[in-house]
Design a protein around this motif. Structure first.
Motif, PDB file in Angstrom:
ATOM      1  N   ILE A   1     -13.281  -8.795  13.255  1.00  0.00           N
ATOM      2  CA  ILE A   1     -13.534  -8.349  14.624  1.00  0.00           C
ATOM      3  C   ILE A   1     -14.544  -7.214  14.625  1.00  0.00           C
ATOM      4  CG2 ILE A   1     -11.289  -9.017  15.594  1.00  0.00           C
ATOM      5  CD1 ILE A   1     -10.353  -6.139  15.238  1.00  0.00           C
ATOM      6  N   LEU A   2     -15.249  -7.056  15.744  1.00  0.00           N
ATOM      7  CA  LEU A   2     -16.088  -5.878  15.954  1.00  0.00           C
ATOM      8  C   LEU A   2     -15.146  -4.732  16.269  1.00  0.00           C
ATOM      9  CD1 LEU A   2     -19.088  -4.924  16.241  1.00  0.00           C
ATOM     10  CD2 LEU A   2     -18.798  -5.263  18.708  1.00  0.00           C
ATOM     11  N   ASP A   3     -15.214  -3.660  15.472  1.00  0.00           N
ATOM     12  CA  ASP A   3     -14.177  -2.633  15.593  1.00  0.00           C
ATOM     13  C   ASP A   3     -14.692  -1.278  15.122  1.00  0.00           C
ATOM     14  OD1 ASP A   3     -11.644  -1.755  16.217  1.00  0.00           O
ATOM     15  OD2 ASP A   3     -10.636  -2.667  14.495  1.00  0.00           O
ATOM     16  N   GLU A   4     -13.966  -0.231  15.475  1.00  0.00           N
ATOM     17  CA  GLU A   4     -14.104   1.039  14.771  1.00  0.00           C
ATOM     18  C   GLU A   4     -13.442   0.842  13.405  1.00  0.00           C
ATOM     19  OE1 GLU A   4     -13.815   4.521  18.183  1.00  0.00           O
ATOM     20  OE2 GLU A   4     -11.979   3.843  17.208  1.00  0.00           O
ATOM     21  N   HIS A   5     -14.206   1.092  12.355  1.00  0.00           N
ATOM     22  CA  HIS A   5     -13.597   0.928  11.036  1.00  0.00           C
ATOM     23  C   HIS A   5     -12.927   2.232  10.657  1.00  0.00           C
ATOM     24  CE1 HIS A   5     -13.982  -0.413   6.556  1.00  0.00           C
ATOM     25  NE2 HIS A   5     -12.731  -0.348   6.979  1.00  0.00           N
ATOM     26  N   TYR A   6     -11.621   2.270  10.815  1.00  0.00           N
ATOM     27  CA  TYR A   6     -10.849   3.454  10.486  1.00  0.00           C
ATOM     28  C   TYR A   6     -10.724   3.605   8.963  1.00  0.00           C
ATOM     29  CZ  TYR A   6      -8.810   5.228  14.895  1.00  0.00           C
ATOM     30  OH  TYR A   6      -8.611   5.835  16.097  1.00  0.00           O
ATOM     31  N   PHE A   7     -11.089   4.783   8.483  1.00  0.00           N
ATOM     32  CA  PHE A   7     -10.817   5.141   7.098  1.00  0.00           C
ATOM     33  C   PHE A   7      -9.657   6.133   7.119  1.00  0.00           C
ATOM     34  CE2 PHE A   7     -14.930   3.272   6.817  1.00  0.00           C
ATOM     35  CZ  PHE A   7     -14.993   2.718   5.548  1.00  0.00           C
ATOM     36  N   VAL A   8      -8.630   5.843   6.338  1.00  0.00           N
ATOM     37  CA  VAL A   8      -7.391   6.615   6.414  1.00  0.00           C
ATOM     38  C   VAL A   8      -7.009   7.147   5.043  1.00  0.00           C
ATOM     39  CG1 VAL A   8      -6.481   5.397   8.423  1.00  0.00           C
ATOM     40  CG2 VAL A   8      -6.035   4.481   6.140  1.00  0.00           C
ATOM     41  N   ASN A   9      -6.210   8.188   5.069  1.00  0.00           N
ATOM     42  CA  ASN A   9      -5.637   8.773   3.859  1.00  0.00           C
ATOM     43  C   ASN A   9      -4.146   8.428   3.875  1.00  0.00           C
ATOM     44  OD1 ASN A   9      -4.329  10.593   2.042  1.00  0.00           O
ATOM     45  ND2 ASN A   9      -6.099  11.944   2.129  1.00  0.00           N
ATOM     46  N   VAL A  10      -3.706   7.645   2.904  1.00  0.00           N
ATOM     47  CA  VAL A  10      -2.326   7.165   2.879  1.00  0.00           C
ATOM     48  C   VAL A  10      -1.669   7.519   1.545  1.00  0.00           C
ATOM     49  CG1 VAL A  10      -0.839   5.125   3.043  1.00  0.00           C
ATOM     50  CG2 VAL A  10      -2.926   5.246   4.408  1.00  0.00           C
ATOM     51  N   ASN A  11      -0.440   7.972   1.611  1.00  0.00           N
ATOM     52  CA  ASN A  11       0.355   8.218   0.402  1.00  0.00           C
ATOM     53  C   ASN A  11       0.892   6.865  -0.083  1.00  0.00           C
ATOM     54  OD1 ASN A  11       2.140   8.954  -1.583  1.00  0.00           O
ATOM     55  ND2 ASN A  11       3.111  10.594  -0.408  1.00  0.00           N
ATOM     56  N   GLU A  12       0.062   6.150  -0.828  1.00  0.00           N
ATOM     57  CA  GLU A  12       0.359   4.769  -1.173  1.00  0.00           C
ATOM     58  C   GLU A  12       1.603   4.629  -2.050  1.00  0.00           C
ATOM     59  OE1 GLU A  12      -2.945   2.352  -2.342  1.00  0.00           O
ATOM     60  OE2 GLU A  12      -4.372   3.547  -1.175  1.00  0.00           O
ATOM     61  N   ALA A  13       1.967   5.676  -2.765  1.00  0.00           N
ATOM     62  CA  ALA A  13       3.140   5.599  -3.643  1.00  0.00           C
ATOM     63  C   ALA A  13       4.449   5.574  -2.855  1.00  0.00           C
ATOM     64  CB  ALA A  13       3.146   6.774  -4.612  1.00  0.00           C
ATOM     65  N   GLU A  14       4.407   5.987  -1.575  1.00  0.00           N
ATOM     66  CA  GLU A  14       5.632   6.107  -0.796  1.00  0.00           C
ATOM     67  C   GLU A  14       5.700   5.134   0.373  1.00  0.00           C
ATOM     68  OE1 GLU A  14       6.386  10.139   0.329  1.00  0.00           O
ATOM     69  OE2 GLU A  14       6.387  10.869  -1.734  1.00  0.00           O
ATOM     70  N   THR A  15       4.830   4.136   0.386  1.00  0.00           N
ATOM     71  CA  THR A  15       4.856   3.169   1.472  1.00  0.00           C
ATOM     72  C   THR A  15       4.419   1.810   0.944  1.00  0.00           C
ATOM     73  OG1 THR A  15       4.207   2.794   3.787  1.00  0.00           O
ATOM     74  CG2 THR A  15       2.490   3.611   2.284  1.00  0.00           C
ATOM     75  N   ASN A  16       4.514   0.805   1.798  1.00  0.00           N
ATOM     76  CA  ASN A  16       4.170  -0.573   1.448  1.00  0.00           C
ATOM     77  C   ASN A  16       2.858  -0.941   2.137  1.00  0.00           C
ATOM     78  OD1 ASN A  16       4.302  -3.418   0.918  1.00  0.00           O
ATOM     79  ND2 ASN A  16       5.239  -3.696   2.942  1.00  0.00           N
TER      80      ASN A  16
END
Length: 215
Positions: free
Chosen positions: A145-160
């Motif tokens: 899709i045409l979108d705002e490409h959100y770049f995020v900071n995620v604590n990947e060790a504590e989520t799925n």
């Protein structure tokens, strides 16, 4: 009957587009069970949390007046604590698009989400969203899709991590979910434009995440 409350819309995100997308998603869920979706005003949030809805959907950034010289925000420590306690006691929370944006990284709210928005390129662009190989939490996903490409900071060790995004500007996490106390939290970065919010594959994914946080 599942009761869901939603706080929607901000300066950069017209509420009408979001409401339409959300209602389309709820139709998918309603084929399986009854849903009572209630849109509320921000001022009602804390009192509504006290009524223990099955889930809350937030599509609203923290900034109230982002173009002013002095920018005000609405997420106080009291509200952040109320949200955390609500989820910890068994509530469901969906942080959707701008519901991840401009909240302090060290706040209770972002600690609950385990991730936050950092930036997006100035120009909207084609973004490809795909499910993570080997992760069938919300089924196979693939749409552009045409979108705002959100770049995020995620604590990947504590989520799925179940969804990723890719554009000419790079890759990012786009969807994640986890338990928090007795409750559930999920986060989605798409979508900004009308095209994205009306995309059939996105709406199916949105429906699945809403159902998951309600269960």
């Amino acid at each position: 009957m599942k009761r869901i409350i939603a706080v929607l819309g901000d300066y950069y995100h017209p509420k009408e587009r979001i409401v339409d997308s959300l209602h389309h998603a709820v139709k998918f869920i309603s084929e399986l069970e009854d849903i009572d979706l209630v849109e509320i005003q921000l001022e009602q949030l804390c009192s509504e949390l006290g009524k223990k809805p099955d889930a809350v959907i937030l599509f609203k950034e923290n900034r109230i007046n982002p173009t002013d010289e002095k920018v005000d925000t609405w997420m106080t420590e009291e509200i952040g604590t109320a949200i955390t306690e609500y989820v910890n006691q068994g509530g469901g929370w969906l942080g959707w698009h701008s519901g991840l944006a401009s909240y302090p990284p060290d706040s209770n709210y972002i600690k609950l989400l385990k991730g936050h928005f950092e930036y997006h390129p100035e120009l909207h662009q084609q973004v490809k969203y795909t499910s993570v190989d080997g992760n069938d939490s919300f089924g196979a996903v693939a749409f552009d899709i045409l979108d705002e490409h959100y770049f995020v900071n995620v604590n990947e060790a504590e989520t799925n991590i179940f969804l990723t995004s890719q554009s000419e500007d790079g890759h990012s996490v786009a969807g994640w979910s986890h338990s928090f106390g007795n409750g559930r939290v999920s986060c989605l970065t798409p979508a900004h434009n009308k095209e994205g919010l009306e995309n059939g594959e996105f709406i199916k994914l949105l429906a699945k995440t809403i159902k998951w946080v309600c269960d």
